[in-house]
Design a protein around this motif. Structure first.
Motif, PDB file in Angstrom:
ATOM      1  N   VAL A   1       0.866  -1.169   0.000  1.00  0.00           N
ATOM      2  CA  VAL A   1       0.000   0.000   0.000  1.00  0.00           C
ATOM      3  C   VAL A   1       0.911   1.230   0.000  1.00  0.00           C
ATOM      4  O   VAL A   1       1.571   1.531   0.999  1.00  0.00           O
ATOM      5  CB  VAL A   1      -0.938   0.008   1.222  1.00  0.00           C
ATOM      6  CG1 VAL A   1      -1.852   1.237   1.168  1.00  0.00           C
ATOM      7  CG2 VAL A   1      -1.761  -1.277   1.276  1.00  0.00           C
ATOM      8  N   VAL A   2       0.960   1.929  -1.134  1.00  0.00           N
ATOM      9  CA  VAL A   2       1.832   3.092  -1.293  1.00  0.00           C
ATOM     10  C   VAL A   2       1.043   4.334  -0.899  1.00  0.00           C
ATOM     11  O   VAL A   2      -0.066   4.578  -1.409  1.00  0.00           O
ATOM     12  CB  VAL A   2       2.339   3.208  -2.744  1.00  0.00           C
ATOM     13  CG1 VAL A   2       3.258   4.408  -2.901  1.00  0.00           C
ATOM     14  CG2 VAL A   2       3.061   1.921  -3.146  1.00  0.00           C
ATOM     15  N   HIS A   3       1.633   5.130   0.007  1.00  0.00           N
ATOM     16  CA  HIS A   3       0.862   6.242   0.565  1.00  0.00           C
ATOM     17  C   HIS A   3       1.735   7.478   0.785  1.00  0.00           C
ATOM     18  O   HIS A   3       2.889   7.377   1.202  1.00  0.00           O
ATOM     19  CB  HIS A   3       0.231   5.821   1.893  1.00  0.00           C
ATOM     20  CG  HIS A   3      -0.666   6.865   2.492  1.00  0.00           C
ATOM     21  ND1 HIS A   3      -1.776   7.347   1.852  1.00  0.00           N
ATOM     22  CD2 HIS A   3      -0.599   7.528   3.686  1.00  0.00           C
ATOM     23  CE1 HIS A   3      -2.366   8.251   2.616  1.00  0.00           C
ATOM     24  NE2 HIS A   3      -1.669   8.389   3.721  1.00  0.00           N
ATOM     25  N   THR A   4       1.140   8.632   0.496  1.00  0.00           N
ATOM     26  CA  THR A   4       1.756   9.928   0.770  1.00  0.00           C
ATOM     27  C   THR A   4       1.087  10.499   2.011  1.00  0.00           C
ATOM     28  O   THR A   4      -0.075  10.914   1.950  1.00  0.00           O
ATOM     29  CB  THR A   4       1.550  10.895  -0.419  1.00  0.00           C
ATOM     30  OG1 THR A   4       2.034  10.289  -1.614  1.00  0.00           O
ATOM     31  CG2 THR A   4       2.256  12.217  -0.176  1.00  0.00           C
ATOM     32  N   PRO A   5       1.745  10.516   3.166  1.00  0.00           N
ATOM     33  CA  PRO A   5       1.078  10.925   4.403  1.00  0.00           C
ATOM     34  C   PRO A   5       0.683  12.394   4.454  1.00  0.00           C
ATOM     35  O   PRO A   5      -0.289  12.752   5.124  1.00  0.00           O
ATOM     36  CB  PRO A   5       2.104  10.585   5.490  1.00  0.00           C
ATOM     37  CG  PRO A   5       3.415  10.537   4.785  1.00  0.00           C
ATOM     38  CD  PRO A   5       3.122  10.065   3.409  1.00  0.00           C
ATOM     39  N   ASP A   6       1.418  13.263   3.760  1.00  0.00           N
ATOM     40  CA  ASP A   6       1.103  14.692   3.754  1.00  0.00           C
ATOM     41  C   ASP A   6       1.856  15.342   2.600  1.00  0.00           C
ATOM     42  O   ASP A   6       2.627  14.693   1.898  1.00  0.00           O
ATOM     43  CB  ASP A   6       1.473  15.355   5.092  1.00  0.00           C
ATOM     44  CG  ASP A   6       2.888  15.033   5.531  1.00  0.00           C
ATOM     45  OD1 ASP A   6       3.812  15.187   4.695  1.00  0.00           O
ATOM     46  OD2 ASP A   6       3.097  14.615   6.685  1.00  0.00           O
ATOM     47  N   ASP A   7       1.634  16.641   2.400  1.00  0.00           N
ATOM     48  CA  ASP A   7       2.254  17.332   1.264  1.00  0.00           C
ATOM     49  C   ASP A   7       3.775  17.371   1.357  1.00  0.00           C
ATOM     50  O   ASP A   7       4.456  17.502   0.332  1.00  0.00           O
ATOM     51  CB  ASP A   7       1.713  18.760   1.161  1.00  0.00           C
ATOM     52  CG  ASP A   7       0.351  18.810   0.492  1.00  0.00           C
ATOM     53  OD1 ASP A   7      -0.094  17.764  -0.019  1.00  0.00           O
ATOM     54  OD2 ASP A   7      -0.274  19.887   0.477  1.00  0.00           O
ATOM     55  N   ASP A   8       4.303  17.260   2.568  1.00  0.00           N
ATOM     56  CA  ASP A   8       5.749  17.240   2.726  1.00  0.00           C
ATOM     57  C   ASP A   8       6.357  16.020   2.037  1.00  0.00           C
ATOM     58  O   ASP A   8       7.513  16.037   1.629  1.00  0.00           O
ATOM     59  CB  ASP A   8       6.101  17.229   4.219  1.00  0.00           C
ATOM     60  CG  ASP A   8       7.480  17.775   4.502  1.00  0.00           C
ATOM     61  OD1 ASP A   8       7.830  18.806   3.903  1.00  0.00           O
ATOM     62  OD2 ASP A   8       8.204  17.181   5.323  1.00  0.00           O
ATOM     63  N   ALA A   9       5.562  14.967   1.905  1.00  0.00           N
ATOM     64  CA  ALA A   9       6.036  13.705   1.337  1.00  0.00           C
ATOM     65  C   ALA A   9       5.648  13.528  -0.130  1.00  0.00           C
ATOM     66  O   ALA A   9       5.893  12.465  -0.704  1.00  0.00           O
ATOM     67  CB  ALA A   9       5.491  12.537   2.152  1.00  0.00           C
ATOM     68  N   ARG A  10       5.026  14.532  -0.734  1.00  0.00           N
ATOM     69  CA  ARG A  10       4.673  14.389  -2.146  1.00  0.00           C
ATOM     70  C   ARG A  10       5.950  14.293  -2.985  1.00  0.00           C
ATOM     71  O   ARG A  10       6.981  14.886  -2.664  1.00  0.00           O
ATOM     72  CB  ARG A  10       3.839  15.575  -2.617  1.00  0.00           C
ATOM     73  CG  ARG A  10       4.621  16.871  -2.715  1.00  0.00           C
ATOM     74  CD  ARG A  10       3.760  18.064  -3.097  1.00  0.00           C
ATOM     75  NE  ARG A  10       4.583  19.274  -3.174  1.00  0.00           N
ATOM     76  CZ  ARG A  10       4.112  20.496  -3.373  1.00  0.00           C
ATOM     77  NH1 ARG A  10       2.806  20.679  -3.496  1.00  0.00           N
ATOM     78  NH2 ARG A  10       4.935  21.530  -3.434  1.00  0.00           N
ATOM     79  N   LYS A  11       5.876  13.545  -4.063  1.00  0.00           N
ATOM     80  CA  LYS A  11       6.991  13.446  -4.995  1.00  0.00           C
ATOM     81  C   LYS A  11       7.004  14.710  -5.852  1.00  0.00           C
ATOM     82  O   LYS A  11       5.989  15.066  -6.456  1.00  0.00           O
ATOM     83  CB  LYS A  11       6.864  12.202  -5.877  1.00  0.00           C
ATOM     84  CG  LYS A  11       6.934  10.894  -5.085  1.00  0.00           C
ATOM     85  CD  LYS A  11       8.263  10.726  -4.377  1.00  0.00           C
ATOM     86  CE  LYS A  11       8.331   9.442  -3.581  1.00  0.00           C
ATOM     87  NZ  LYS A  11       9.621   9.302  -2.872  1.00  0.00           N
ATOM     88  N   ASP A  12       8.132  15.388  -5.897  1.00  0.00           N
ATOM     89  CA  ASP A  12       8.185  16.723  -6.479  1.00  0.00           C
ATOM     90  C   ASP A  12       9.232  16.802  -7.587  1.00  0.00           C
ATOM     91  O   ASP A  12      10.289  16.177  -7.506  1.00  0.00           O
ATOM     92  CB  ASP A  12       8.520  17.739  -5.384  1.00  0.00           C
ATOM     93  CG  ASP A  12       7.970  19.124  -5.672  1.00  0.00           C
ATOM     94  OD1 ASP A  12       7.538  19.369  -6.818  1.00  0.00           O
ATOM     95  OD2 ASP A  12       7.972  19.961  -4.753  1.00  0.00           O
ATOM     96  N   TYR A  13       8.905  17.583  -8.604  1.00  0.00           N
ATOM     97  CA  TYR A  13       9.819  17.866  -9.717  1.00  0.00           C
ATOM     98  C   TYR A  13      10.126  16.603 -10.522  1.00  0.00           C
ATOM     99  O   TYR A  13      11.236  16.409 -11.012  1.00  0.00           O
ATOM    100  CB  TYR A  13      11.115  18.508  -9.207  1.00  0.00           C
ATOM    101  CG  TYR A  13      11.527  19.720  -9.999  1.00  0.00           C
ATOM    102  CD1 TYR A  13      12.395  19.595 -11.082  1.00  0.00           C
ATOM    103  CD2 TYR A  13      11.028  20.978  -9.689  1.00  0.00           C
ATOM    104  CE1 TYR A  13      12.763  20.694 -11.824  1.00  0.00           C
ATOM    105  CE2 TYR A  13      11.388  22.078 -10.433  1.00  0.00           C
ATOM    106  CZ  TYR A  13      12.253  21.940 -11.503  1.00  0.00           C
ATOM    107  OH  TYR A  13      12.607  23.038 -12.241  1.00  0.00           O
ATOM    108  N   ILE A  14       9.141  15.751 -10.679  1.00  0.00           N
ATOM    109  CA  ILE A  14       9.347  14.452 -11.318  1.00  0.00           C
ATOM    110  C   ILE A  14       9.168  14.570 -12.826  1.00  0.00           C
ATOM    111  O   ILE A  14       8.080  14.888 -13.320  1.00  0.00           O
ATOM    112  CB  ILE A  14       8.363  13.409 -10.746  1.00  0.00           C
ATOM    113  CG1 ILE A  14       8.412  13.406  -9.206  1.00  0.00           C
ATOM    114  CG2 ILE A  14       8.669  12.033 -11.314  1.00  0.00           C
ATOM    115  CD1 ILE A  14       9.770  13.153  -8.614  1.00  0.00           C
ATOM    116  N   GLY A  15      10.246  14.344 -13.580  1.00  0.00           N
ATOM    117  CA  GLY A  15      10.181  14.384 -15.038  1.00  0.00           C
ATOM    118  C   GLY A  15       9.264  13.317 -15.584  1.00  0.00           C
ATOM    119  O   GLY A  15       9.231  12.188 -15.087  1.00  0.00           O
TER     120      GLY A  15
END
Length: 648
Positions: free
Chosen positions: A164-178
């Motif tokens: 189960v893949v989860h982003t707990p909050d915006d701090d953990a969002r994947k960012d700048y992903i090509g």
């Protein structure tokens, strides 16, 4: 008037030396990446640019280029070195360069390096053919360089045999992903792997993010990063995962596996060592960025030097206007940068050779650490060199350099981010210094307070200068100089010894400085206070390594006159490095005041000596006129002057 040069370098000999062992790859790029589709175009809006780059990517997918770095069992060529060199050549549009790197370097490379044969057979043919466009989802908003503390989770559910893949909050969002904002269908997602109540650290999983129609899958949220300063042909985006379920087989399990019942196993017991081993397999991306930045700097120099050779400004006392490149100040702007581009090119070639050797034979942990350290240092110095050189070239071309049609503004905008992706340069030089301090000790992990405490409490292993290229030649040159004592500043042995001595002195001083502290918080504060010293150590090491690579390359050159010009170019490289840091050399008694002045005089003299060969040296990089695409470098200035002469 400029004096007729007494020696003439052979451009073909220069090209052969620069093209190196993957000359066929460079030539294939020159031959195939031509025509309207690959011609640089200015002024596209974001969607037009993305469409164009995706069309270019599809055209490249129809060639053998994407398969260079992959196994022949799945449609590749088993040639990692070729994959890096091909990436370097994509200077016609740096958005294309980055998009290629994301698809076949990062995304495909992660599947190959971190997955097993099951993943390779299932995914790599589709990755190579572009039937599966993908993303490399490592960086998070809250943790960029600190990968070990990423906060995305992948929690195993033994009832369904799913993660189960989860982003707990915006701090953990994947960012700048090509590839995330528009084109990617799947992502290699780095997350904290959790089974039961145990966190096994960061691992990678292959997670689908879009359906066949291009819509985000349930639980996947995608956001476009928006307009950037450059590279707008790359669709950078942000990813969130809301309890997204993927099968157990989605784990790229070469270094860590989870059985159906949730039990975890790994061939590497130590979690820190496992983490750094996984990251070490991805070193190709960092090496590729260094090479790409180097090519962008070469393109800028080719444009600026050709323009400076043609553009005339202010009259001579005896009549006639003066070419910009005849002014010493202009030479000093461009020619030391040209010399450094040559030096970094040869250092990059040594690095790619080592990476390619690693792909073909077993490397020890120590050799792997050396490769990672060298890659970190060359990437930092090469990308800084690119940003500084392109800015200098822009200024050297005046208002003409500010026009989009002359490419320099776009090169400047596109390469600016190279200093921070694939590792922030300041952090990377700290990693280089860490390797120097510890002599690549296997027990030394992340550059954090706990690990620094381990260093401070332990025994320093000493500074050992390991020569990296043409070792017998370099040892012979240095030993001969040491026997003679004081030497001319153009003596190669003296130059090599000077940079070697600086590196040793700086590293030994840093080690003593850190050894005086305690542990824990005191160690962190000591390291933090010494960061200027740390960065100095990393830079001194890279300067020495780059010089050795240049010396080794000159030794491979068979044409005598070409070799003589390269000797002078190497002199200009190393003496400009010494000139930049002459305060250190003076403060530490390595140069007297008269000798420091002599260094500056030698730089001036070398600029004058190399001026007649500048255009040839820049042209030898082999960047086709179609890729330069700058009218000021392709005869527009000469035509303007001729029109003025005829009209006048």
């Amino acid at each position: 008037m400029m004096a007729e040069p007494s020696i003439r370098p052979n451009e073909a000999a220069l090209r052969e030396l620069l093209d190196g062992p993957w000359a066929h790859v460079r030539q294939k790029a020159r031959d195939h990446l031509r025509g309207e589709l690959f011609a640089p175009v200015a002024g596209l809006d974001v969607e037009q640019h993305r469409d164009r780059v995706m069309e270019q990517l599809a055209a490249i997918a129809a060639t053998e280029i994407p398969g260079y770095g992959f196994s022949s069992a799945y449609g590749g060529s088993d040639d990692v070195g070729a994959s890096v060199v091909a990436f370097e050549m994509l200077v016609c549009d740096l958005s294309l360069m980055v998009k290629v790197g994301v698809q076949w370097g990062l995304f495909g490379g992660a599947i190959q390096a971190l997955g097993t044969e099951e993943h390779h057979a299932r995914y790599l043919p589709r990755v190579i053919s572009l039937r599966l466009p993908g993303c490399f989802a490592m960086t998070e908003t809250g943790h960029g360089s600190d990968v070990q503390r990423l906060r995305t989770t992948a929690r195993y559910d033994p009832r369904t045999e799913e993660f189960v893949v989860h982003t707990p909050d915006d701090d953990a969002r994947k960012d700048y992903i090509g590839n995330a904002a528009r084109d990617g269908m799947a992502a290699v997602v780095f997350a904290q792997l959790i089974t039961g109540d145990t966190n096994h650290g960061v691992h990678a999983l292959l997670v689908p993010v879009r359906d066949a129609d291009g819509h985000p899958l349930p639980g996947v949220r995608i956001e476009d990063c928006g307009l950037k300063a450059g590279l707008n042909g790359v669709d950078n985006g942000r990813l969130w995962f809301d309890h997204v379920r993927v099968p157990r087989t989605a784990l790229l399990n070469r270094y860590g596996d989870v059985a159906p019942d949730g039990s975890y196993t790994s061939p590497i017991d130590n979690p820190d060592r496992r983490f750094f081993t996984m990251l070490g397999t991805l070193v190709r991306g960092r090496i590729s960025v260094a090479g790409g930045a180097g090519t962008a700097a070469k393109a800028a120099l080719a444009i600026a030097i050709r323009y400076a050779d043609a553009r005339r400004q202010f009259e001579r006392p005896d009549g006639g206007e003066v070419a910009l490149l005849d002014y010493r100040a202009h030479q000093r702007r461009l020619l030391p940068a040209l010399a450094r581009s040559y030096a970094l090119h040869f250092a990059q070639e040594e690095l790619v050779r080592t990476l390619d050797d690693k792909s073909r034979e077993s490397f020890s942990d120590q050799d792997q650490r050396k490769l990672e350290s060298r890659a970190a240092g060359i990437k930092a110095v090469s990308t800084w060199h690119a940003t500084q050189t392109i800015q200098t070239c822009r200024e050297a071309c005046g208002g003409a350099g500010y026009l989009a049609q002359n490419r320099l503004p776009q090169l400047k905008a596109d390469t600016d981010v190279f200093t921070t992706f694939e590792g922030d340069n300041t952090v990377l030089l700290q990693l280089v210094a860490k390797g120097l301090l510890t002599h690549y000790r296997d027990s030394f992990g992340a550059l954090d307070p706990k690990e620094m405490a381990r260093f401070v409490a332990g025994q320093f292993l000493g500074v050992v200068i390991e020569r990296t290229a043409a070792r017998p030649l370099i040892e012979r040159l240095v030993d001969a100089t040491r026997r003679r004592g004081e030497s001319d500043i153009r003596d190669r042995g003296w130059q090599l010894d000077l940079l070697e001595d600086r590196e040793k002195h700086v590293v030994e001083g840093l080690a003593r400085r850190l050894r005086r502290t305690g542990s824990g918080t005191a160690a962190f504060e000591a390291f933090n206070d010494a960061q200027d010293h740390v960065l100095k150590a990393g830079r001194a090491h890279v300067d020495r390594v780059v010089l050795e690579a240049f010396v080794a390359a000159i030794d491979r050159c068979a044409d005598p006159e070409t070799k003589e010009v390269l000797d002078r170019l190497c002199d200009l490289y190393v003496l400009s490095v010494v000139e930049e840091d002459r305060a250190w050399f003076l403060e530490h008694g390595r140069l007297t005041a008269p000798r420091a002045k002599a260094v500056t005089e030698a730089v001036n003299s070398l600029c004058a000596e190399l001026r007649p060969h500048a255009v040839t040296l820049a042209s030898a990089f082999g960047l086709p006129d179609e890729w330069l695409a700058a009218p000021i470098a392709l005869g527009a200035e000469e035509a303007r002057q001729e029109e003025q002469r005829v009209g006048g």
